[in-house]
Design an enzyme around this catalytic site. Structure first.
Site, PDB file in Angstrom:
ATOM      1  NE  ARG A 282      -4.036  -1.936   0.678  1.00  0.00           N
ATOM      2  CZ  ARG A 282      -5.069  -2.343   1.810  1.00  0.00           C
ATOM      3  NH1 ARG A 282      -5.050  -1.545   2.849  1.00  0.00           N
ATOM      4  NH2 ARG A 282      -5.404  -3.354   1.532  1.00  0.00           N
ATOM      5  CD  GLU A 284      -3.185   4.090   3.197  1.00  0.00           C
ATOM      6  OE1 GLU A 284      -3.903   2.976   2.714  1.00  0.00           O
ATOM      7  OE2 GLU A 284      -2.984   4.218   4.349  1.00  0.00           O
ATOM      8  NE  ARG A 290      -5.017   2.651  12.706  1.00  0.00           N
ATOM      9  CZ  ARG A 290      -6.180   2.575  12.886  1.00  0.00           C
ATOM     10  NH1 ARG A 290      -6.757   1.621  13.581  1.00  0.00           N
ATOM     11  NH2 ARG A 290      -7.035   3.195  12.138  1.00  0.00           N
ATOM     12  CG  HIS A 291      -1.336   2.928   8.129  1.00  0.00           C
ATOM     13  ND1 HIS A 291      -2.021   3.966   9.234  1.00  0.00           N
ATOM     14  CD2 HIS A 291      -2.396   2.776   7.393  1.00  0.00           C
ATOM     15  CE1 HIS A 291      -3.266   3.980   8.924  1.00  0.00           C
ATOM     16  NE2 HIS A 291      -3.593   3.111   7.886  1.00  0.00           N
ATOM     17  CD  GLU A 433     -11.042  -1.179   9.495  1.00  0.00           C
ATOM     18  OE1 GLU A 433     -11.436   0.206   9.565  1.00  0.00           O
ATOM     19  OE2 GLU A 433     -10.853  -1.753   8.283  1.00  0.00           O
ATOM     20  CB  SER A 436     -12.583  -3.596   5.903  1.00  0.00           C
ATOM     21  OG  SER A 436     -13.335  -2.416   5.940  1.00  0.00           O
ATOM     22  NE  ARG A 484      -3.583  -2.095  11.336  1.00  0.00           N
ATOM     23  CZ  ARG A 484      -4.502  -1.168  10.611  1.00  0.00           C
ATOM     24  NH1 ARG A 484      -5.699  -1.255  11.046  1.00  0.00           N
ATOM     25  NH2 ARG A 484      -4.123  -0.044   9.804  1.00  0.00           N
TER      26      ARG A 484
END
Lengths: 510, 296
Positions: A282, A284, A290-291, A433, A436, A484
């Site tokens: 990813r 991002e 947490r990323h 979270e 998903s 995670r």
């Protein structure tokens, strides 16, 4: 020659004579001391092990030693050493276990041997032959407290450099412990090879391996098949902003953001229940706790008969089995981690608690948070909701069902009774979270309609839609991040602690 | 023989003293204080202070009276709300009542009340096992049946029973913000009773008090020593001789609690006479069937 010259000559001759005398003395001394080294055959640096010989020797593990053993050979790391004149105290380390060893001058052990042992650098790998005996007093500073080793032979297999970038003892210390030194995260990550040797890290990665293994075993037991999906793909699967682009011969390709498309294609290929464990990329630019830009994704997809709650129950039960398995099989590892990173034990319910989104909204509103019925949950709201659920139900893990349609991706199936909501769900651990998922649209016309509604170029997802043209079963699924889940199960504060060589926008090495 | 003439004159009138001590008048009366001009300044403020105090007390009295009046008005308006604040009520949509109990002593009254509640409202009941417990028997685990997940939105109440390692009896939690955990089977029963009958508090206070007394006696039966237990059973016997149920001639939460206490304290086997008859009536009642399955 003049008088001065004569005197000079005389002086020089004297100096020379003195020097020679001193050299002779020193030579005599070294000769004498060399003569005194009666244990020369018991210690030294081993030549490089290039597989020259196969000695008939069994190297034992410290954790398996009992009082019944007499003399054993061990290979381990020199954790610490302390010498006091005629004695030297060592601590030998093998992964999580440490054992105390002594060397003292005796008729069989010479002073030179003790001196050599004291000079071995920390973290060197050493081979030791020792007599096992019961410790007179409990050894508080080692993990093996009832046994001690009396060394008879000590050989260095692989020496470490004298100046280490970080000390294992410092890296194993809990933060905030008096004024003693600890190592900060960046230093640890830069010298990961040393940092991984600490007992907490040895435990964390064993627990992570346990999560992966229990995930595989539980799903295989429920009839799932493991598949492997490609990571180099032609089109961005979920929104174009967060993909890594790579050159692929004469054109460009992308690194997979999730195995979503391929999981569904496998379902349409009649595999009914599939899961995959693989890397997820990813792009991002988020620098949060947490990323990561690359992590391990555990994804699953499954067909159901009439209602997507069938899938929800399977996923819920899978998590419960994973947690139970970790608590049963890796209890001592969890304890080791808690010593350095204290946290509350993980609590959960069986069967898993399932709340609905409208309930969550009313819970938040009751406690003063203002949010609309169709708003997504922001991160602080998620945490607050997690705290409320914990206060009411005493569980760190729960599922939130029926999210509003407006905040879910285009392939989510709408709730038949209320089009504002969707058949989608999120799962939370300790208020954060982790998963998903949703019931996916398995009808190509409806899929195209939703894609147009979300203003996605239908041409780019043509191959995705094609998969559903040849009879697609109703299906649902979800994906979690291994790092995670491990981080939240252990109550750690940063996902980089559970990723062996983490990747984030600022870190590309080691 | 002799006649003596009186030697004293008895006609003299003697002034009898009628005042032992004479005090100065404390009233700031000009008439009484004419000769005490100096002390006038000291006396006046004292009197003033006394008067002030009297005024203040009168004011407080009147304020108290106002408060009591307003409170009594409030209590009367309680009727309009479902069951008062703090007690669970389906005013804002779904209401989830969470009860955590230990599987070693399941709160039987809870299951009876749940059955009674489901006659009046749409109630969904689920049970979970908490991670702090290793093993729970299937009877308890599946007490509400093994039907799969239902849609929560169709119900007014959800009763969530969590089998957990709790120390002091079952614990109830509805809204962590508005109250702390409610402990004890009796307190939980009282809450649920108000749900069953929203007019519990405003109707006959007599009935409410009697039910409360019986609930307390039930707790004595469950937790007391042998003498106390015997006393409660005797009491029970006496009351049940006059009517079928404990209070008001119909099934109330008092009967439910007492039945639960009798089951838990193992007094059922030794029950005789009226108590036996009453137990049999309870066991035959539809609402008690679920709880009966849990009696080992």
């Amino acid at each position: 020659m003049s008088k001065k010259g004569l005197k000079k000559q005389q002086k020089e001759a004297e100096k020379l004579a003195k020097k020679q005398q001193r050299q002779a003395e020193v030579a005599e001394q070294t000769q004498a001391s060399e003569q005194e080294d009666y244990s020369k055959h018991c210690y030294g640096n081993l030549p490089l092990i290039q597989s020259t010989e196969k000695p008939d020797r069994q190297l034992r593990k410290a954790k398996d030693l009992t009082e019944a053993d007499t003399k054993v050979w061990l290979r381990g790391r020199l954790h610490t050493s302390r010498s006091k004149g005629k004695q030297c105290f060592l601590v030998l380390r093998q992964q999580q276990h440490t054992i105390q060893a002594l060397l003292s001058v005796s008729p069989t052990i010479s002073k030179q041997m003790v001196k050599f042992t004291a000079s071995i650098t920390k973290e060197s790998i050493i081979d030791v032959e020792a007599v096992v005996s019961q410790a007179a007093m409990k050894v508080e500073s080692c993990s093996i407290q009832h046994l001690e080793l009396f060394i008879e032979q000590i050989w260095v297999v692989s020496a470490a450099v004298p100046r280490l970038p970080l000390q294992i003892e410092d890296a194993s210390r809990p933060a905030g412990d008096d004024d003693l030194a600890t190592v900060n995260q960046d230093t640890r990550l830069d010298n990961r090879v040393l940092d991984l040797r600490t007992p907490a890290n040895q435990a964390i990665y064993r627990i992570e391996a346990g999560v992966c293994r229990l995930f595989r075993d539980t799903l295989t037991g429920k009839g799932f098949v493991e598949i492997h999906t490609p990571k180099i793909i032609s089109a961005a699967s979920e929104g174009g902003a967060n993909v890594f682009e790579v050159t692929y011969f004469k054109r460009s390709a992308y690194m997979a953001q999730s195995p979503q498309l391929y999981k569904q294609m496998a379902i349409c290929g009649d595999f009914d229940r599939v899961f995959t464990v693989g890397a997820v990329f990813r792009a991002e630019d988020s620098n949060t706790h947490r990323h990561l830009t690359e992590f391990v994704g555990l994804d699953l997809e499954m067909t159901f008969n009439y209602h997507y709650h069938e899938v929800l129950e399977v996923i819920g039960d899978m998590f419960v089995q994973v947690f139970k398995g970790l608590q049963a099989q890796l209890a001592s590892e969890i304890e080791t981690v808690c010593k350095q990173f204290p946290s509350k034990p993980f609590r959960f319910l069986e069967p898993t608690l399932i709340l609905t989104f409208p309930e969550a909204v009313s819970m938040l509103r009751e406690n003063g948070i203002e949010m609309g019925e169709e708003d997504d949950l922001s991160t602080p709201n998620e945490k607050f909701l997690g705290a409320l659920v914990k206060a009411k139900y005493d569980t760190d893990y729960y599922i939130l069902d029926k999210f509003p349609m407006a905040v879910r991706p285009f392939y989510t199936m709408a709730d038949p009774n209320n089009p504002k909501y969707s058949n989608s769900y999120d799962m939370f651990m300790r208020g954060e979270e982790i998963l998903s998922g949703a019931q996916r649209i398995h009808n190509p016309e409806l899929l195209m309609e939703r894609a147009k509604h979300h203003e996605i170029d239908v041409e780019k997802i043509a191959s995705y839609i094609d998969a559903f043209k040849y009879g697609a079963p109703p299906h649902a699924g979800g994906g979690i991040g291994l790092e995670r889940v491990t981080m939240l199960f252990l109550g750690l504060d940063n996902v980089r602690k559970t990723s062996m060589f983490p990747r984030d926008p600022k870190r590309l090495t080691p | 023989m002799y006649h003596l003439h009186s030697y004293f004159d008895s006609s003299v009138s003697v002034a009898q003293p009628d005042c032992v001590y004479k005090m100065k008048s404390v009233h700031a009366d000009g008439v009484c204080c004419t000769d005490q001009q100096k002390s006038v300044g000291v006396l006046d403020p004292e009197v003033a202070k006394l008067e002030e105090r009297q005024e203040a007390i009168l004011k407080r009295l009147s304020k108290l009276q106002e408060e009591v009046n307003s409170l009594s008005k409030q209590c009367l308006t309680c009727d309009s709300r479902a069951a008062g604040e703090g007690v669970p009520s389906p005013v804002n949509g779904l209401c989830d009542i969470v009860v955590s109990a230990s599987p070693n002593c399941p709160p039987l009254s809870l299951f009876v009340l749940q059955q009674l509640l489901s006659h009046q409202y749409r109630v969904m009941a689920v049970s979970h096992v908490h991670s702090s417990i290793q093993r729970v028997g299937d009877k308890l685990r599946n007490v509400f049946g093994t039907t799969p997940n239902r849609d929560r939105n169709g119900y007014q109440f959800v009763l969530t029973v969590i089998w957990k390692d709790v120390e002091c009896g079952p614990v109830m939690m509805v809204s962590p913000k508005s109250h702390s955990a409610i402990c004890g089977e009796a307190s939980i029963a009282r809450h649920l009773a108000r749900l069953l009958n929203p007019a519990y508090d405003s109707n006959s206070v007599d009935v409410a008090t009697r039910i409360d007394t019986w609930i307390d006696l039930a707790m004595t039966l469950a937790n007391g020593n042998n003498k106390e237990k015997a006393a409660v059973v005797r009491n029970l016997n006496g009351t049940l001789g006059k009517s079928d149920w404990l209070v008001g001639g119909q099934l109330t939460v008092a009967d439910v609690m007492m039945w639960s206490a009798m089951q838990q304290s193992k007094q059922v086997q030794s029950a005789t006479g009226n108590v036996r008859k009453w137990l049999d009536t309870c066991n035959g009642h539809a609402a008690f069937q679920l709880a009966l399955t849990l009696v080992s």
